[in-house]
Design a protein around this motif. Structure first.
Motif: not given
Length: 66
Positions: A48-62
């Motif tokens: 869950r924490e990794e998914m939250a980090a990916w959402v925080f990064m957003g699509p422009d940052e991968g």
């Protein structure tokens, strides 16, 4: 690493396309959080924490669009 939501499509639901990101030129299929987490856990053993980090990064940052 980015998540390709088109890799996992439901046969019972037509694909919905929406623009996301700052550039507005990338299309993605948005899916519910529990399903997204299950897909990422199965494919990448993600937490869950990794998914939250990916959402925080957003699509422009991968990361993921939300």
């Amino acid at each position: 690493m980015t998540f390709d939501p088109s890799a996992e499509q439901s046969k019972n639901c037509p694909q919905k396309q929406q623009k996301h990101g700052r550039s507005g030129d990338t299309k993605a299929k948005f899916i519910a959080y529990p399903k997204a987490l299950a897909l990422l856990k199965d494919r990448l053993d993600a937490t869950r924490e990794e998914m939250a980090a990916w959402v925080f990064m957003g699509p422009d940052e991968g990361g993921l669009a939300a």
